[in-house]
Design a protein around this motif. Structure first.
Motif, short mmCIF file in Angstrom:
data_model
loop_
_atom_site.label_atom_id
_atom_site.label_comp_id
_atom_site.label_asym_id
_atom_site.label_seq_id
_atom_site.Cartn_x
_atom_site.Cartn_y
_atom_site.Cartn_z
N ASP A 156 -10.32 -21.32 0.70
CA ASP A 156 -10.00 -22.58 0.04
C ASP A 156 -8.93 -22.39 -1.04
OD1 ASP A 156 -11.40 -21.20 -1.78
OD2 ASP A 156 -12.97 -22.68 -2.12
N CYS A 157 -8.22 -21.25 -0.98
CA CYS A 157 -7.09 -21.10 -1.91
C CYS A 157 -5.91 -20.46 -1.18
CB CYS A 157 -7.50 -20.27 -3.13
SG CYS A 157 -7.76 -18.54 -2.79
N THR A 158 -4.75 -20.55 -1.79
CA THR A 158 -3.55 -19.94 -1.23
C THR A 158 -3.69 -18.41 -1.31
OG1 THR A 158 -2.22 -21.84 -1.88
CG2 THR A 158 -1.04 -19.76 -1.57
N GLN A 159 -3.33 -17.73 -0.24
CA GLN A 159 -3.46 -16.26 -0.18
C GLN A 159 -2.08 -15.63 -0.16
OE1 GLN A 159 -6.41 -14.48 -0.01
NE2 GLN A 159 -7.83 -16.21 0.21
N ILE A 160 -1.91 -14.54 -0.93
CA ILE A 160 -0.59 -13.91 -1.03
C ILE A 160 -0.68 -12.42 -0.72
CG2 ILE A 160 1.45 -13.60 -2.49
CD1 ILE A 160 0.41 -15.85 -4.26
N PHE A 161 0.24 -11.97 0.12
CA PHE A 161 0.28 -10.54 0.52
C PHE A 161 1.71 -10.03 0.40
CE2 PHE A 161 -3.22 -12.41 2.85
CZ PHE A 161 -4.20 -11.42 2.88
N TYR A 162 1.84 -8.72 0.18
CA TYR A 162 3.13 -8.05 0.34
C TYR A 162 3.16 -7.48 1.76
CZ TYR A 162 3.98 -8.10 -4.73
OH TYR A 162 4.22 -8.48 -6.03
N GLU A 163 4.37 -7.40 2.33
CA GLU A 163 4.48 -6.78 3.65
C GLU A 163 5.80 -6.05 3.78
OE1 GLU A 163 3.33 -5.10 5.76
OE2 GLU A 163 2.29 -6.38 7.19
N ALA A 164 5.77 -4.95 4.54
CA ALA A 164 6.98 -4.14 4.75
C ALA A 164 7.78 -4.74 5.91
CB ALA A 164 6.57 -2.70 5.08
N PRO A 165 9.11 -4.61 5.87
CA PRO A 165 9.93 -5.20 6.93
C PRO A 165 9.58 -4.68 8.32
CG PRO A 165 11.26 -3.81 5.45
CD PRO A 165 9.92 -3.98 4.82
N ARG A 166 9.23 -3.38 8.40
CA ARG A 166 8.95 -2.83 9.74
C ARG A 166 7.67 -3.41 10.34
NH1 ARG A 166 7.80 0.80 6.04
NH2 ARG A 166 5.76 1.79 6.00
N ARG A 167 6.86 -4.06 9.55
CA ARG A 167 5.60 -4.60 10.08
C ARG A 167 5.56 -6.13 10.11
NH1 ARG A 167 3.18 -0.24 7.12
NH2 ARG A 167 2.76 -1.66 5.40
#
Ligand code: SAM
Length: 280
Positions: A156-167
């Motif tokens: 019920d909330c906005t979720q934030i992640f970091y991600e690497a370009p290769r993935r």
């Protein structure tokens, strides 16, 4: 001379102009700069015209050991500026243990506001900002990634992640499969020349990214909108889950379905469901 303290100093995430005037002053006056990577930060400091009085490295493996030296420096009347390679220290970067030890020793900790990729992405994503959760990097292992995505399916909330370009493509494919109707903003190369924000439903991401490999380059923050409970497809899935539980009440099925719906870890639910099954 500035007050003796540990100063947490954010540095730019791509655009040198984003350093604050206060950060420049604190870095200039610090008797010691503790940097995640001294060579990397040395380049930035030089571009800003700052000559460190003293500099030490302070990264994940060394920060616990460094903490005592930092505390001694401050207790002897000095001031220490803690910086990471980019953005806010401690936010998916080293620094937590140094702050913890300083706080335990009664040393003053002064946080400076400044660049941070999570907040910068949230500001431009176009998704609700009233409640959000930052999760660091997506897990690399496929099973953990799918568990994570199923875990946020009904968030019920906005979720934030970091991600690497290769993935980014692989992760987008998993999002398309597991949370297809969620609104997503891929925030790429924030504050840099090729800054872009791609906003679409998760199910549209793989085709979009595959059509132009340039869209997969650079640094990414992935912002995922909360579940739309009015969404027809979500309602249909929920009904399907209820029907499955009604038909088959094995601990495996019950834990899988409830986990997908609630985000509680399947393993925990499985153990609980099994214990219920065994109980007389
Ligand atoms: N401490 C940093 C902060 O305040 O955001 C984050 C450090 S973390 C090790 C690095 C990750 O942050 C990158 O892999 C990327 O996911 C994200 N990131 C950092 N700078 C970014 C930028 N300019 N645009 C998009 N994402 C960025």
């Amino acid at each position: 001379m500035q007050q003796s303290a540990l100063y947490i100093v954010p540095t730019p995430i791509g655009n040198l102009e984003d350093i604050t005037m206060r950060a420049i002053r604190v870095l200039k006056e610090a008797t010691l700069i503790a940097a995640e990577d001294t060579r990397h930060s040395g380049v930035m400091l030089e571009r800003l015209g700052i000559t460190p009085k003293k500099m030490i490295s302070c990264y994940d493996q060394t920060e616990e050991a460094r903490a005592q030296g930092i505390i001694a420096e401050i207790k002897n009347g000095g001031s220490v500026a803690l910086i990471s390679d980019a953005g806010s220290p401690l936010i998916n970067d080293p620094g937590y243990k140094v702050v913890r030890e300083c706080a335990r020793s009664g040393v003053k900790v002064v946080p400076l506001p400044g660049p941070c990729a999570v907040i910068t992405a949230l500001e431009c994503a176009g998704l609700p900002t009233d409640a959000f959760r930052f999760n660091g990097f997506f897990p690399v292992k496929e099973k953990e990634l799918s568990d994570t995505l199923l875990g946020i399916a009904s968030s019920d909330c906005t979720q934030i992640f970091y991600e690497a370009p290769r993935r980014i493509l692989k992760t987008s494919q998993m999002m398309a499969e597991l949370i297809p109707e969620h609104e997503v903003a891929l925030c790429r190369e924030l504050t840099k020349t090729f800054e872009s924000v791609y906003r679409m439903k998760a199910k549209e991401l793989p085709a979009f990214l595959s059509a132009d490999p340039d869209t997969q380059r650079g640094e990414f923050v992935v912002v995922i909108g909360r579940a739309d409970v009015k969404n027809d497809e979500a309602l249909e899935k929920a009904r399907e889950a209820v029907a499955q539980i009604m038909q088959n009440s094995s601990p495996k099925t019950v834990s899988a379905v409830i986990s997908a719906l609630t985000g509680v870890r399947k393993r925990d639910l499985y153990e609980y469901a099994s214990s219920l099954k065994k109980a007389p």
